[in-house]
Motif scaffolding. Structure first.
Motif, PDB file in Angstrom:
ATOM      1  N   SER A 288      99.076 -15.769  62.160  1.00 40.50           N
ATOM      2  CA  SER A 288      98.097 -16.234  61.545  1.00 40.50           C
ATOM      3  C   SER A 288      96.821 -16.080  62.644  1.00 40.50           C
ATOM      4  O   SER A 288      95.705 -15.825  62.130  1.00 40.50           O
ATOM      5  CB  SER A 288      98.119 -17.832  61.231  1.00 40.50           C
ATOM      6  OG  SER A 288      98.328 -18.603  62.550  1.00 40.50           O
ATOM      7  N   LYS A 289      97.176 -16.420  63.825  1.00 37.60           N
ATOM      8  CA  LYS A 289      95.820 -16.101  64.826  1.00 37.60           C
ATOM      9  C   LYS A 289      95.710 -14.658  64.927  1.00 37.60           C
ATOM     10  O   LYS A 289      94.541 -14.365  65.237  1.00 37.60           O
ATOM     11  CB  LYS A 289      96.501 -16.584  66.097  1.00 37.60           C
ATOM     12  CG  LYS A 289      96.595 -18.140  66.294  1.00 37.60           C
ATOM     13  CD  LYS A 289      95.037 -18.812  66.193  1.00 37.60           C
ATOM     14  CE  LYS A 289      95.130 -20.262  66.095  1.00 37.60           C
ATOM     15  NZ  LYS A 289      93.960 -20.885  65.873  1.00 37.60           N
ATOM     16  N   LEU A 290      96.383 -13.626  64.649  1.00 37.27           N
ATOM     17  CA  LEU A 290      96.109 -12.333  65.139  1.00 37.27           C
ATOM     18  C   LEU A 290      95.446 -11.992  63.748  1.00 37.27           C
ATOM     19  O   LEU A 290      94.761 -10.835  63.853  1.00 37.27           O
ATOM     20  CB  LEU A 290      97.251 -11.601  65.451  1.00 37.27           C
ATOM     21  CG  LEU A 290      98.082 -11.716  66.811  1.00 37.27           C
ATOM     22  CD1 LEU A 290      99.319 -11.032  66.950  1.00 37.27           C
ATOM     23  CD2 LEU A 290      96.954 -11.435  67.942  1.00 37.27           C
ATOM     24  N   THR A 291      95.891 -12.276  62.569  1.00 41.07           N
ATOM     25  CA  THR A 291      95.125 -11.753  61.262  1.00 41.07           C
ATOM     26  C   THR A 291      94.109 -12.525  60.670  1.00 41.07           C
ATOM     27  O   THR A 291      93.558 -12.110  59.995  1.00 41.07           O
ATOM     28  CB  THR A 291      96.468 -11.565  60.304  1.00 41.07           C
ATOM     29  OG1 THR A 291      97.099 -12.978  60.094  1.00 41.07           O
ATOM     30  CG2 THR A 291      97.357 -10.728  60.854  1.00 41.07           C
ATOM     31  N   GLY A 292      93.829 -13.626  61.452  1.00 34.68           N
ATOM     32  CA  GLY A 292      92.949 -14.737  60.898  1.00 34.68           C
ATOM     33  C   GLY A 292      91.557 -14.471  61.445  1.00 34.68           C
ATOM     34  O   GLY A 292      90.684 -15.195  61.066  1.00 34.68           O
ATOM     35  N   GLY A 293      91.261 -13.218  62.283  1.00 38.79           N
ATOM     36  CA  GLY A 293      89.984 -13.302  62.559  1.00 38.79           C
ATOM     37  C   GLY A 293      89.556 -14.384  63.663  1.00 38.79           C
ATOM     38  O   GLY A 293      90.383 -15.018  64.460  1.00 38.79           O
ATOM     39  N   ARG A 294      88.308 -14.240  64.099  1.00 37.53           N
ATOM     40  CA  ARG A 294      87.730 -15.261  65.331  1.00 37.53           C
ATOM     41  C   ARG A 294      87.271 -16.552  64.625  1.00 37.53           C
ATOM     42  O   ARG A 294      86.621 -16.323  63.665  1.00 37.53           O
ATOM     43  CB  ARG A 294      86.623 -14.398  65.935  1.00 37.53           C
ATOM     44  CG  ARG A 294      87.293 -13.150  66.938  1.00 37.53           C
ATOM     45  CD  ARG A 294      86.195 -12.671  67.553  1.00 37.53           C
ATOM     46  NE  ARG A 294      86.611 -11.508  68.261  1.00 37.53           N
ATOM     47  CZ  ARG A 294      87.044 -11.305  69.430  1.00 37.53           C
ATOM     48  NH1 ARG A 294      86.923 -12.467  70.079  1.00 37.53           N
ATOM     49  NH2 ARG A 294      87.539 -10.334  70.028  1.00 37.53           N
ATOM     50  N   GLY A 295      87.854 -17.445  64.857  1.00 36.98           N
ATOM     51  CA  GLY A 295      87.249 -18.728  64.644  1.00 36.98           C
ATOM     52  C   GLY A 295      86.293 -19.450  65.188  1.00 36.98           C
ATOM     53  O   GLY A 295      85.692 -18.860  66.110  1.00 36.98           O
ATOM     54  N   GLY A 296      86.163 -20.753  64.915  1.00 40.59           N
ATOM     55  CA  GLY A 296      85.109 -21.383  65.883  1.00 40.59           C
ATOM     56  C   GLY A 296      85.647 -22.370  66.734  1.00 40.59           C
ATOM     57  O   GLY A 296      86.030 -21.906  67.858  1.00 40.59           O
TER      58      GLY A 296
END
Length: 828
Positions: free
Chosen positions: A258-266
């Motif tokens: 989820s972290k590697l495919t979810g893009g950059r978060g806030g």
């Protein structure tokens, strides 16, 4: 006196003007006595004095006062008082509160990781201590002690240790906080104790008690025969343990995906808080299983009998549970240590990137001259290009340009390695600098030696740029079929001119039908021929040539430039440019600059397209939204309006003082300093908060070493008995010591590699989300989420040295006391 202001004049026709910036005017008091009071405009600044002991309540009071002041108005016979606020304190307060929240969220992963690693080490140490008390618990069980009293007996020691640790932690925590506050922050700043700290301490205590109960429960649930067995052998994992391990693997893999495919978060979320420890625990479990399985396989191979020390080490690993249990907490501690140190280093690199964007050289001077004049000053004061480089920014309808004298880029500019990873600054300079040299002619008469058979009576326009940056053109001709030399007066080149272009056509170089060959045999200056102006300039068709250009090919034959022209029956001009500048000039593109069209070229301003050969994370002055181009490439044979743009002079730290004084004498003002920018960023709230990552890395490393020492000390008596048994049957001392050292090296080495891998991966993933600094505007470069492999290598070497020393010391202590008397004492 708070303010001296010098305002530019304004006219309805031209609007606001930007004059030369003079110093404030100093006059005698009598000058003001002659001014009518009605003509006065007095500005009063109500400054906010913030003492170090201010709290959030004080800030709220100041915000309320500032809001009330906006409506202040009064008047009398002498004048009127009206409030005009240029600051918005309420917006600043909201911004500060947002920064505080982001700082808390950014530090939370490291703090939680530290607590969880401490609990993991506590669990391992309490398990080791409980196993050392197995004979005592077995005796109590033989005497028929009930379950409640067995729990009291088992918990008495760990609870006493936790109770003794409470006052120590209650003292060390505030003292350490006070030291860091006095060391890092503003003098006189108070040290508050928020309720969150007390609640966190209470939760840690509760968790420590729960860990103690769990460790004791693991021993008390063992059967009496297991308690009396002495050395406890590894057993197959139970159903619940296997389900828990599979569940952990599933959670780790799902969070990573989820972290590697979810893009950059806030803002960081819950998964960011626990991911470093999750990865560390998972890596420790994998290392434990892998090392145990390999050791078991190794002992079953016949060839292992060739190395008695290797066989003994492998057998000890496969059959002694206490040896591999240390892998998990050590791997977790090293992972968090690598994670914390990596985040701290990444934040430092990010701040260096921001500082290099704002101050791209050791010293930055603001120049009152235009770009051409500033380049002339740099080449006059620093002809070898060691210290000075002229730079300007250019706003266009297309990209924003950073225009600089790229031939000096590698010697003067500050260029962090993370901007263009894998490319050196010398390579970037070679990409930007034109392949040829634009000739510089110095004299009062300039002309050509030329022959042609393309059309009767051709005239050449020579495009010259003076040392002051003024563009001039002279016309020489007409030229016929026979070689001839024609010169004209050019007094403005007495101090030197750049010969940037030639346009050959009819009268005054106007379009004309032509077909044939032009042979430019030389550039003549004051009657002397400048051979380098032809041979080293790499004359090509001008990059600004229009569709009416008649150039078919250019070729250097000997010392002459031969140009084939063919206007195909139409009227055209042979337009030539010096420097070998291609039709698509090379540039370095900021990653956030205008989108590159499919054909691979920017649609730029001035009718010019460019070729973005390199993409950079940031660029000097403009950051990720800019485009970097060489001044010669941009302006050669092209008119570019740069007089209204701010021009800078970059200077190295080792620039001689005489050169600095000369720059000031020519109207250049020192404005920025790379050292000052770095110091300002390093003293920001984010930078000071993120230093806790370095503190946490050190604390975790100390805890890991302490846990290793205690675990080794607990296992020492049993290991000495095993070593004594080997010595009794005739195994040499060196072989026993080698076996123990190999065992420790494999176990600790596996823990170290697992921890480094988990910490590096956690650093890469979590850095995609957490904030390591305050982004003020679009020119601030982003955080580069990448792993510094050189840093990983350093950590690997350091861990190898530390763990190797621990293995050697443990082997020495084990063998030193291994004698036959050890077995007799055990038997008694």
């Amino acid at each position: 006196l708070d303010r001296l202001a010098s305002l530019p004049p304004y006219s309805p026709e031209r609007g606001p003007q930007l004059p030369y910036r003079p110093a404030p005017l100093i006059v005698d008091r009598s000058t003001f006595d002659a001014i009518d009071p009605a003509e006065w405009l007095v500005r009063l600044d109500n400054r906010l004095d913030v003492p170090p002991d201010w709290s959030s309540d004080d800030l709220a009071t100041a915000v309320a006062s500032a809001e009330a002041m906006k409506t202040t108005s009064a008047s009398d016979q002498t004048g009127s008082l009206t409030s005009v606020s240029i600051n918005d304190l309420s917006a600043i307060a909201r911004e500060v509160h947002g920064q505080q929240q982001t700082a808390r969220s950014s530090i939370a992963p490291a703090v939680l990781s530290l607590v969880l690693v401490a609990l993991a080490l506590l669990l391992r140490l309490l398990m080791a201590a409980s196993e050392a008390r197995v004979p005592e618990l077995a005796l109590a069980s033989l005497r028929g002690l009930p379950s409640r009293q067995m729990w009291r007996l088992g918990l008495s020691e760990p609870l006493a240790v936790i109770a003794a640790a409470l006052p120590v932690g209650a003292v060390i925590g505030p003292v350490l906080a006070l030291v860091l506050v006095r060391w890092w922050l503003v003098p006189g700043l108070p040290l508050p104790f928020p309720a969150a700290s007390l609640w966190a301490a209470a939760l840690v205590v509760v968790a420590a008690v729960a860990v103690a109960a769990f460790a004791v429960g693991l021993v008390l649930r063992t059967t009496l025969s297991g308690l009396l067995a002495g050395v406890r052998r590894p057993t197959a994992s139970g159903r619940l343990a296997l389900v828990g391990q599979l569940l952990l693997a599933a959670v780790v893999l799902s969070v990573l995906a989820s972290k590697l495919t979810g893009g950059r978060g806030g803002q960081p979320d819950a998964t960011d808080l626990v991911l470093p420890v999750l990865l560390a625990v998972f890596a420790g479990l994998v290392a434990t299983k892998l090392i145990g399985s390999v050791a078991t396989w190794w002992t079953r191979q016949r060839r292992t009998t060739r190395s008695l020390a290797g066989f003994v080490a492998a057998r000890a690993i496969s059959r002694r549970r206490e040896g591999t249990l240390v892998i998990l907490p050590i791997a977790a501690a090293i992972a968090v240590c690598v994670f914390g140190a990596g985040v701290y280093a990444s934040a430092a690199e990010w701040r260096a990137s921001v500082a290099a964007t704002r101050a791209p050289a050791a010293e930055v001077y603001t120049s009152q001259l235009n770009m051409g004049q500033t380049i002339g000053v740099s080449r006059e004061l620093d002809p070898d290009g060691k210290w000075l480089m002229a730079v300007t920014t250019l706003q266009t309808t297309g990209p924003q340009y950073v225009v600089l004298d790229a031939s000096r880029l590698a010697n003067v500019a500050s260029w962090p390695g993370q901007w263009t990873q894998g490319r050196s600054l010398e390579e970037i300079q070679q990409t930007l600098v034109p392949p040829g040299q634009v000739p510089v002619v110095t004299g009062t008469r300039i002309g050509l030696r030329m022959s042609q058979d393309a059309a009767p009576g051709l005239t050449a326009e020579i495009r010259l740029v003076t040392s002051r940056g003024d563009i001039r053109a002279i016309y020489v001709g007409p030229f016929g079929a026979d070689e001839s030399t024609i010169s004209v007066a050019a007094p403005f080149c007495a101090s030197g001119c750049r010969l940037e272009g030639l346009s050959i056509g009819g009268r005054s170089a106007e379009p004309i039908a032509m077909r044939g060959t032009l042979t430019v045999a030389g550039i003549v200056v004051d009657g002397q021929e400048d051979a380098a102006a032809i041979s080293e300039a790499q004359w090509v068709e001008s990059p600004t040539a229009t569709s009416a250009s008649s150039v078919s090919s250019t070729e250097l034959r000997g010392s002459s430039l031969v140009v084939d022209v063919d206007s195909e029956g139409q009227q055209g001009v042979a337009q030539l440019g010096a420097g070998g500048i291609p039709a698509l000039p090379p540039v370095v593109r900021g990653y956030d600059a205008d989108v590159v069209p499919p054909e691979g070229a920017f649609t730029g301003a001035f009718g010019m397209n460019v070729d973005p050969r390199i993409t950079s994370e940031s660029l000097p002055l403009l950051g990720p939204a800019g485009v970097l181009i060489d001044y010669s490439t941009l302006t050669t044979d092209r008119i570019v309006p740069t007089q209204d743009n701010t021009t800078y002079m970059f200077a190295n730290a080792d620039t001689p003082e005489s050169v600095r004084q000369e720059l000031v004498g020519r109207g250049m003002v020192p404005t920025y300093s790379l050292v000052d920018e770095k110091r300002t960023l390093d003293q920001s709230a984010y930078a000071l908060a993120l230093r806790l990552y370095a503190v946490i890395a050190v604390l975790v490393l100390v805890m890991a070493l302490a846990g290793l020492v205690v675990s080794t000390a607990v296992q020492l008596p049993v290991r000495r008995r095993d070593a004594a048994a080997l010595r009794v049957v005739g195994v040499r001392r060196g072989t026993v010591m080698s076996a123990v050292a190999r065992e420790f090296a494999v176990v600790l080495g596996g823990a170290g590699l697992a921890g480094i891998a988990a910490g590096s991966l956690a650093q890469y993933v979590v850095l995609r989300t957490i904030t390591l600094g305050y982004v003020e505007n679009l020119s601030t470069p982003r955080l580069v989420s990448s792993i510094d492999w050189s840093q990983v290598a350093i950590w690997t070497v350091a861990a190898s040295v530390v763990l190797g020393v621990a293995a050697f010391v443990s082997a020495s202590l084990t063998v030193r006391g291994a004698r036959g008397s050890t077995l007799r004492e055990t038997a008694r």
